[in-house]
Structure formats: structure tokens, C-alpha cells
Motif scaffolding. Structure first.
Motif, PDB file in Angstrom:
ATOM      1  N   ILE A  15      25.682  31.962  29.891  1.00  0.00           N
ATOM      2  CA  ILE A  15      26.405  31.597  30.527  1.00  0.00           C
ATOM      3  C   ILE A  15      27.493  32.864  30.821  1.00  0.00           C
ATOM      4  CG2 ILE A  15      29.244  31.939  30.262  1.00  0.00           C
ATOM      5  CD1 ILE A  15      28.720  29.338  28.886  1.00  0.00           C
ATOM      6  N   CYS A  16      27.024  33.757  30.121  1.00  0.00           N
ATOM      7  CA  CYS A  16      26.538  35.071  30.780  1.00  0.00           C
ATOM      8  C   CYS A  16      26.186  36.139  32.626  1.00  0.00           C
ATOM      9  CB  CYS A  16      26.497  36.427  30.025  1.00  0.00           C
ATOM     10  SG  CYS A  16      24.813  35.899  29.574  1.00  0.00           S
ATOM     11  N   SER A  39      27.220  48.991  33.363  1.00  0.00           N
ATOM     12  CA  SER A  39      27.582  48.663  34.567  1.00  0.00           C
ATOM     13  C   SER A  39      29.465  48.335  34.245  1.00  0.00           C
ATOM     14  CB  SER A  39      27.681  46.973  35.109  1.00  0.00           C
ATOM     15  OG  SER A  39      28.297  46.617  35.507  1.00  0.00           O
ATOM     16  N   ASN A  40      30.143  48.805  35.300  1.00  0.00           N
ATOM     17  CA  ASN A  40      31.200  48.640  34.579  1.00  0.00           C
ATOM     18  C   ASN A  40      32.480  47.521  35.949  1.00  0.00           C
ATOM     19  OD1 ASN A  40      31.571  49.621  36.881  1.00  0.00           O
ATOM     20  ND2 ASN A  40      32.721  51.519  36.448  1.00  0.00           N
ATOM     21  N   GLU A  41      31.491  46.571  36.229  1.00  0.00           N
ATOM     22  CA  GLU A  41      32.499  45.377  37.144  1.00  0.00           C
ATOM     23  C   GLU A  41      32.712  44.766  36.094  1.00  0.00           C
ATOM     24  OE1 GLU A  41      29.167  42.610  39.587  1.00  0.00           O
ATOM     25  OE2 GLU A  41      27.610  44.444  39.007  1.00  0.00           O
ATOM     26  N   PRO A  42      34.146  43.953  36.725  1.00  0.00           N
ATOM     27  CA  PRO A  42      34.516  43.240  35.824  1.00  0.00           C
ATOM     28  C   PRO A  42      33.871  42.083  35.090  1.00  0.00           C
ATOM     29  CG  PRO A  42      36.037  43.884  38.018  1.00  0.00           C
ATOM     30  CD  PRO A  42      34.409  44.826  37.660  1.00  0.00           C
ATOM     31  N   CYS A  43      33.049  41.635  36.059  1.00  0.00           N
ATOM     32  CA  CYS A  43      32.853  40.186  35.275  1.00  0.00           C
ATOM     33  C   CYS A  43      32.090  40.633  33.843  1.00  0.00           C
ATOM     34  CB  CYS A  43      31.411  39.674  36.720  1.00  0.00           C
ATOM     35  SG  CYS A  43      30.161  40.979  36.805  1.00  0.00           S
ATOM     36  N   VAL A  44      31.679  41.847  33.354  1.00  0.00           N
ATOM     37  CA  VAL A  44      31.176  41.997  32.158  1.00  0.00           C
ATOM     38  C   VAL A  44      32.703  41.411  31.150  1.00  0.00           C
ATOM     39  CG1 VAL A  44      30.644  43.664  30.329  1.00  0.00           C
ATOM     40  CG2 VAL A  44      29.810  43.976  32.424  1.00  0.00           C
ATOM     41  N   GLN A  45      33.361  41.866  31.147  1.00  0.00           N
ATOM     42  CA  GLN A  45      35.122  41.514  30.409  1.00  0.00           C
ATOM     43  C   GLN A  45      34.320  39.950  30.891  1.00  0.00           C
ATOM     44  OE1 GLN A  45      36.324  43.602  28.253  1.00  0.00           O
ATOM     45  NE2 GLN A  45      36.630  41.000  27.458  1.00  0.00           N
ATOM     46  N   ALA A  47      31.941  37.489  30.672  1.00  0.00           N
ATOM     47  CA  ALA A  47      31.518  37.251  30.157  1.00  0.00           C
ATOM     48  C   ALA A  47      31.590  37.593  28.973  1.00  0.00           C
ATOM     49  CB  ALA A  47      29.927  38.021  30.839  1.00  0.00           C
ATOM     50  N   ILE A  48      31.693  38.409  29.276  1.00  0.00           N
ATOM     51  CA  ILE A  48      32.529  38.359  27.017  1.00  0.00           C
ATOM     52  C   ILE A  48      33.440  37.759  26.353  1.00  0.00           C
ATOM     53  CG2 ILE A  48      33.859  39.995  25.488  1.00  0.00           C
ATOM     54  CD1 ILE A  48      32.557  42.716  27.038  1.00  0.00           C
ATOM     55  N   ASP A  49      34.071  37.157  27.417  1.00  0.00           N
ATOM     56  CA  ASP A  49      35.258  36.544  26.958  1.00  0.00           C
ATOM     57  C   ASP A  49      34.796  35.281  27.011  1.00  0.00           C
ATOM     58  OD1 ASP A  49      36.685  38.596  27.017  1.00  0.00           O
ATOM     59  OD2 ASP A  49      37.955  37.547  28.040  1.00  0.00           O
ATOM     60  N   ALA A  50      33.805  34.441  28.032  1.00  0.00           N
ATOM     61  CA  ALA A  50      32.866  33.435  28.042  1.00  0.00           C
ATOM     62  C   ALA A  50      32.076  32.799  26.783  1.00  0.00           C
ATOM     63  CB  ALA A  50      32.944  32.828  29.143  1.00  0.00           C
TER      64      ALA A  50
END
Ligand code: SF4
Length: 60
Positions: A15-16, A39-45, A47-50
């Protein structure tokens, strides 16, 4: 700041990687690995949430 994956917790569902392919990829061991730890891309958060096992975290 460093993005880390708990390999023990990761179940390798990918998923990440699908949410954030510039930062996560699936390794040969079937678990996710971080390819851009800073990385400070918003998608990191995203992925953490998902992540179903909460295997991704950010170390300050
Ligand atoms: S989303 Fe979580 S469990 Fe799934 S591959 Fe990534 S780190 Fe592993």
C-alpha cells in the motif's frame, strides 16, 4: 527527521508503495523499504495513515 519501516510489523501488502512510490518500494524480502528517508512529500503521511499494521513511522 527520518522515515522508518518496522520490518517485523510490515506484512508486505504494498500500500505504501502504491500511495507514495517516490519514497517507498517493495524490497526483495517482500517487505517495504524507504528509498527517500528525508522526503517531506504529503503522501508520506497518507502511507502512514493507510498502513494496516502501523509499520511506518517518523523518527525525529
Ligand atoms: S503499507 Fe505498511 S504493511 Fe503495507 S507494505 Fe507498506 S509498510 Fe508494509
Amino acid at each position: 527527521m527520518k522515515i522508518i519501516i518496522d520490518k517485523e510489523a510490515c506484512i508486505g501488502d504494498g500500500i505504501c508503495e502504491s500511495l507514495c512510490p517516490d519514497v517507498f518500494q517493495m524490497a526483495d524480502d517482500g517487505k517495504a523499504e524507504v528509498i527517500d528517508e528525508q522526503s517531506n512529500e504529503p503522501c508520506v503521511q497518507d502511507a502512514i495513515d493507510a498502513c494496516p499494521t502501523e509499520a511506518i513511522s517518523i523518527e525525529e
